[in-house]
Design an enzyme around this catalytic site. Structure first.
Site, PDB file in Angstrom:
ATOM      1  N   SER A   3       0.819  -1.205   0.000  1.00 19.24           N
ATOM      2  CA  SER A   3       0.000   0.000   0.000  1.00 19.24           C
ATOM      3  C   SER A   3       0.854   1.257   0.000  1.00 19.24           C
ATOM      4  CB  SER A   3      -0.911  -0.002   1.235  1.00 19.24           C
ATOM      5  OG  SER A   3      -0.142  -0.045   2.417  1.00 19.24           O
ATOM      6  N   CYS A   4       2.082   1.126   0.473  1.00 20.26           N
ATOM      7  CA  CYS A   4       2.949   2.295   0.576  1.00 20.26           C
ATOM      8  C   CYS A   4       3.519   2.735  -0.771  1.00 20.26           C
ATOM      9  CB  CYS A   4       4.099   2.000   1.533  1.00 20.26           C
ATOM     10  SG  CYS A   4       3.558   1.512   3.172  1.00 20.26           S
ATOM     11  N   THR A   5       3.277   1.981  -1.813  1.00 21.74           N
ATOM     12  CA  THR A   5       3.737   2.394  -3.134  1.00 21.74           C
ATOM     13  C   THR A   5       2.554   2.706  -4.036  1.00 21.74           C
ATOM     14  OG1 THR A   5       3.783   0.112  -3.936  1.00 21.74           O
ATOM     15  CG2 THR A   5       5.793   0.962  -2.953  1.00 21.74           C
TER      16      THR A   5
END
Length: 460
Positions: A319-321
């Site tokens: 989710s962090c990308t």
């Protein structure tokens, strides 16, 4: 620089480059014309179609070329649904299909159709019996990928195809990731692929529709490609795509064995070298070159940037990308850890030395990212305190809510709870995954004034 993202796009195969350059000189004319240049172009197109059909396992007149793999999927789904509209409007897809399939399903649902998503296990595979149970009298089409693009898990296509055939329902298989390794098993009805996945040029997709499958193209009519892919064929790219698929198939057996050994080396050694790591995907029923793992307490985007600086091109479903700040639909459907996710997909020809260098670089890179985020050490212990704690992680994105949980879990006695307040969608996946990895009990979630409260009970 070591390129480890072949699942997104494989490097252009040398055979594809040669075929592309040669056909630029010989295949520029309109293959629909009867003069000499047109006949020469037509011969090239027919030869490419025959070669591709042989690799796919279909008749040449069942296969058409499209401008991309996504276009092949969209055309295949729409055409098959339209061809069976008298049967019904029920569409079945797995929860881990490529986004092109899910987008086609969304468009069908927006137009009044009904869609059923079949879930997967923690390895990312569907249960054939569960898939078969979703088939109905009004089911117009079923879709199942041959292998997953994010974690490499192979799907039981043959058994699902058998169930679909018994029910009289056509099965569309997205085979983009697996075609370079061999034909798709089972009696599928429609199949799609994309040349840039196997070392061909981008801009070439394929759609195979078996004879007897009801199909109605959903766009203005065109005399080219059986009316299923209108527009002038990109003949040089098509010739190069066919040539490269034949070339990689010829190398597939030996290269698959070599890449399996390299990815198994990564699967086994990463958990030994890096603490708090979950390797995801089926350990045996998987594509040869893909291995995926997730690291606790790591910002995925930062980790990928640091690996890039160290000379490794990898990708992530974290989710962090993502601009949406939500976990990938594949990791979410599997129920596995999403933070710090790394997908390593090795192209043919990858040197063992590059894999060893990656394993040398990875532990220090992960440790440096964790240190920047203030993550707890693997052996860190904390004091015992009151029976319950509240962690306010509102407005803070992954992996911060999990890091804060890890820091305070020892501050409650065994049996006590920690309530994590978070408005990050990834927490719904990562907090339960953390509990499973660390031997704590995930109690569930509750609505909060802002965001959601995730309850964790200390077990040990």
């Amino acid at each position: 620089m070591a390129y480890f993202d072949a699942a997104s796009a494989a490097p252009l195969h040398p055979v594809a480059r040669q075929a592309l350059l040669a056909s630029l000189d010989e295949g520029w004319a309109d293959p629909a014309r009867l003069y000499r240049e047109g006949r020469r172009a037509r011969l090239l197109l027919d030869a490419a179609r025959e070669a591709m059909a042989e690799c796919v396992g279909c008749r040449p007149d069942e296969l058409v070329f499209t401008p991309s793999g996504a276009r092949a999927v969209h055309s295949g789904v729409a055409g098959a649904l339209a061809g069976r509209r008298r049967v019904g409007s029920h569409l079945i897809v797995s929860a881990v299909e490529h986004s092109s399939v899910l987008h086609a399903a969304e468009a069908h649902e927006a137009g009044g159709g009904e869609v059923t998503q079949v879930g997967v296990d923690r390895a990312g595979a569907v249960d054939p019996a569960a898939y078969a149970a979703t088939l109905r009298e009004d089911t117009a089409l079923a879709c199942l990928q041959s292998a997953n693009h994010e974690v490499g898990t192979e799907q039981p296509v043959s058994r699902v195809a058998e169930a679909c055939r018994a029910a009289g329902v056509p099965l569309l298989v997205d085979a983009a990731q697996s075609l370079s390794w061999g034909r798709v098993e089972g009696e599928w009805s429609l199949l799609t692929g994309s040349a840039h996945k196997w070392g061909g040029p981008s801009g070439v997709g394929l759609l195979a529709v078996r004879k007897g499958v009801r199909f109605a193209p959903q766009r203005p009519g065109d005399e080219r490609e059986s009316g299923r892919a209108p527009g002038f064929e990109n003949l040089p790219a098509i010739v190069a795509a066919a040539a490269s698929l034949r070339a990689v198939r010829a190398e597939a057996t030996a290269e698959a064995a070599r890449l399996r050994e390299l990815t198994e080396r990564i699967r086994s050694r990463v958990p030994e070298l890096v603490p708090d790591v979950e390797v995801v995907g089926d350990p045996s029923r998987r594509l040869p070159g893909i291995v995926t793992f997730s690291c606790l307490y790591v910002d995925g985007e930062t980790l990928l940037h640091e690996l890039d600086r160290a000379g490794f091109s990898v990708s992530s479903g974290s989710s962090c990308t993502s601009s949406t700040l939500t976990p990938s639909h594949v990791l979410r459907a599997m129920g596995v850890l999403s933070e710090g996710n790394v997908r390593v997909s090795l192209p043919p020809g990858t040197a063992a030395e590059d894999v060893e260098r990656f394993l040398e670089v990875l532990p220090g890179t992960v440790a440096a990212v964790r240190e920047k985020l203030g993550a707890p050490a693997a052996t860190e212990t904390v004091r015992a305190a009151g029976p319950d704690l509240v962690v306010d992680a509102l407005g803070r994105r992954c992996p911060i809510p999990v890091i804060e949980l890890a820091k305070v879990i020892g501050d409650v006695p065994v049996g006590g709870t920690v309530r994590v307040l978070s408005d990050d969608e990834a927490a719904r996946l990562d907090i339960p995954a953390w509990c499973e990895m660390r031997g704590q009990e995930y109690v569930g979630e509750e609505p909060a004034e802002r965001g959601t409260a995730y309850l964790v009970r200390r077990v040990s």
